[in-house]
Enzyme design. Structure first.
Site, PDB file in Angstrom:
ATOM      1  N   THR A 142       0.803  -1.190  -0.204  1.00 50.13           N
ATOM      2  CA  THR A 142       0.224  -0.179  -0.635  1.00 50.13           C
ATOM      3  C   THR A 142       0.874   1.133   0.200  1.00 50.13           C
ATOM      4  O   THR A 142       1.621   1.802   0.443  1.00 50.13           O
ATOM      5  CB  THR A 142      -1.241   0.011   1.188  1.00 50.13           C
ATOM      6  OG1 THR A 142      -1.574  -0.999   1.321  1.00 50.13           O
ATOM      7  CG2 THR A 142      -1.531   1.491   1.653  1.00 50.13           C
ATOM      8  N   SER A 143      -0.160   2.095  -1.034  1.00 52.93           N
ATOM      9  CA  SER A 143       1.262   3.723  -1.081  1.00 52.93           C
ATOM     10  C   SER A 143       3.029   3.831  -0.863  1.00 52.93           C
ATOM     11  O   SER A 143       3.307   2.688  -2.058  1.00 52.93           O
ATOM     12  CB  SER A 143       0.682   4.267   0.153  1.00 52.93           C
ATOM     13  OG  SER A 143       1.390   5.368   0.313  1.00 52.93           O
ATOM     14  N   SER A 144       3.425   3.650  -0.345  1.00 51.89           N
ATOM     15  CA  SER A 144       4.818   3.220  -0.349  1.00 51.89           C
ATOM     16  C   SER A 144       5.367   2.024  -1.138  1.00 51.89           C
ATOM     17  O   SER A 144       6.221   1.623  -1.373  1.00 51.89           O
ATOM     18  CB  SER A 144       5.855   3.495   1.078  1.00 51.89           C
ATOM     19  OG  SER A 144       7.469   3.670   0.697  1.00 51.89           O
TER      20      SER A 144
END
Ligand SMILES: *[C@@H]1O[C@H](CO)[C@@H](O)[C@H](O)[C@H]1NC(C)=O
Ligand SMILES: *[C@@H]1O[C@H](CO)[C@@H](O)[C@H](O)[C@H]1NC(C)=O
Ligand SMILES: *[C@@H]1O[C@H](CO)[C@@H](O)[C@H](O)[C@H]1NC(C)=O
Length: 378
Positions: A142-144
């Protein structure tokens, strides 16, 4: 000496109660020695009680400010591991703020010694230690962690059979030349390249490699103000280029899939995108969809489930959060600085579950909520 006394105590207990009555409970466990680790990334592993013979592996990569433990409890993979017998590796970023290094030349290179290399070494260790199935190794984040998912897919294409990225950017988009840098051109959706340029960016991370590559599943929300939605389009350009699909015209477009906000774009058997209209940076992890994509359940192709996606996960809701003043959980830990009397710098964390630091951003930046766990000065 200590080990022997623990062991003999255990044996005494076992002989007293009978071995079959000892309840073995799987737990998230740190592995401190998994091979070369020049980037200092930490390794946590979840081996289910009901481990399958020759198990599959899912590498589950946390977001900025996250930890292995937070991603373990905030996503459904460990629970699903009990059901299906696979192993989950939860790597943990060694950097302050716990974003991943997706910006340095080292991490963007096969065997370059950066975070991607450390994570690949965790996989190699796990395959050997648990006799895992090297043809069924998957990565998600998720995300990074989604950025890292794309980076791992480009730097270790021989290792991963499939990937699922929640709200990331194309592999190489966060390049800054420094370790764990923040590329705001990319985050703001201004790194726009052609399909060929993006494909070459990925291909050049492992020059000369001609073998199989992971099939890619990409999620993004149209209301993402942390990693702008243009990154969805650029990521699909990248992987459609790698697989030789036409970017401009997906083979299939399916509305309201897997739930009403999302449209599914099928570019070919190796690339699917899910775009959530009105969905912010917190696209909920859809464990059932991932397992189908990975081929752990179903026939290996993405399936439509009648279950609303949000119910498959403990992740935060997909609703766009507009609050600029995140509530922090009342701290059991002592704040290192008193919120309200200090300011966080640009890009710094300023809120999120368990966060106890400064919640006010240095002018002119505002504290923006990314998800329940992370707010950032932008
Ligand atoms: C990797 O680096 C971390 C942080 O320095 C350390 O805790 C861990 O023991 C290292 N593991 C290996 C295998 O070197
Ligand atoms: C971010 O990426 C863009 C496009 O590749 C590049 O021009 C820019 O210099 C990078 N930003 C930083 C801070 O390195
Ligand atoms: C990006 O992709 C989405 C979903 O296909 C689409 O609605 C949007 O128009 C695209 N944006 C650009 C700039 O092409």
């Amino acid at each position: 000496m200590r080990l022997s006394s623990i062991t003999s105590g255990f044996l005494a207990l076992a002989s007293f109660t009978g071995a079959a009555e000892i309840v073995k409970r799987a737990a998230l466990t740190q592995v401190t020695s998994f091979g070369a680790n020049t980037s200092g990334a930490k390794m946590y592993i979840y081996v289910p009680d009901k481990l399958a013979a020759n198990p599959a592996i899912i590498v589950a990569v946390h977001y900025c400010s996250g930890t292995a433990s937070a991603y373990y409890s905030g996503t459904p993979y460990a629970k699903l591991a009990e059901q299906y017998g696979f192993i989950v590796i939860y790597p943990e970023s060694p950097y302050s703020g716990t974003c991943w290094d997706v910006s340095s030349p080292a991490t963007l290179t096969h065997n370059g010694g950066g975070n991607s290399n450390s994570i690949a070494n965790m996989v190699t260790y796990t395959i050997s230690k648990y006799n895992a199935d090297s043809s069924r190794v998957f990565v998600t984040g998720t995300s990074s962690g989604a950025m890292m998912t794309n980076v791992l897919s480009a730097t270790y294409p021989e290792m991963f059979a499939a990937a699922s990225a929640y709200s990331g950017v194309p592999a190489g988009c966060f390049y800054t030349g420094s370790v764990a840098g923040w590329n705001s051109t990319c985050s703001q959706g201004q790194s726009i390249h052609t399909q060929t340029e993006w494909a070459n960016t990925a291909l050049n991370m492992y020059p000369g490699y001609t073998g199989a590559r992971p099939k890619m599943q990409v999620f993004h929300g149209s209301a993402d103000t942390t990693l702008y939605p243009q990154n969805f389009n650029e990521t699909l350009k990248q992987w459609s280029g790698v697989f030789g699909y036409t970017y401009g015209s997906p083979q299939q477009t399916v509305g309201q899939n897997p739930s009403s906000a999302y449209t599914k774009y099928v570019y070919g058997p190796n690339l699917v995108g899910y775009y959530g209209v009105g969905v912010g940076h917190s696209v909920p992890v859809m464990g059932d969809l991932d397992l189908a994509w990975f081929g752990i359940t179903g026939g290996g192709s993405p399936t439509t489930t009648s279950t609303p996606a949000a119910s498959t996960t403990a992740a935060p809701s997909s609703t766009l959060v507009t609050s600029t003043k995140p509530s922090t959980t009342s701290a059991t830990a002592t704040p290192s600085s008193t919120p309200g009397t200090c300011t966080a710098a640009r890009w710094a964390q300023c809120g999120g579950s368990g966060f106890t630091g400064c919640t006010t951003c240095a002018s002119p930046y505002a504290c923006k909520v990314s998800n329940a766990y992370y707010s950032q000065c932008l």
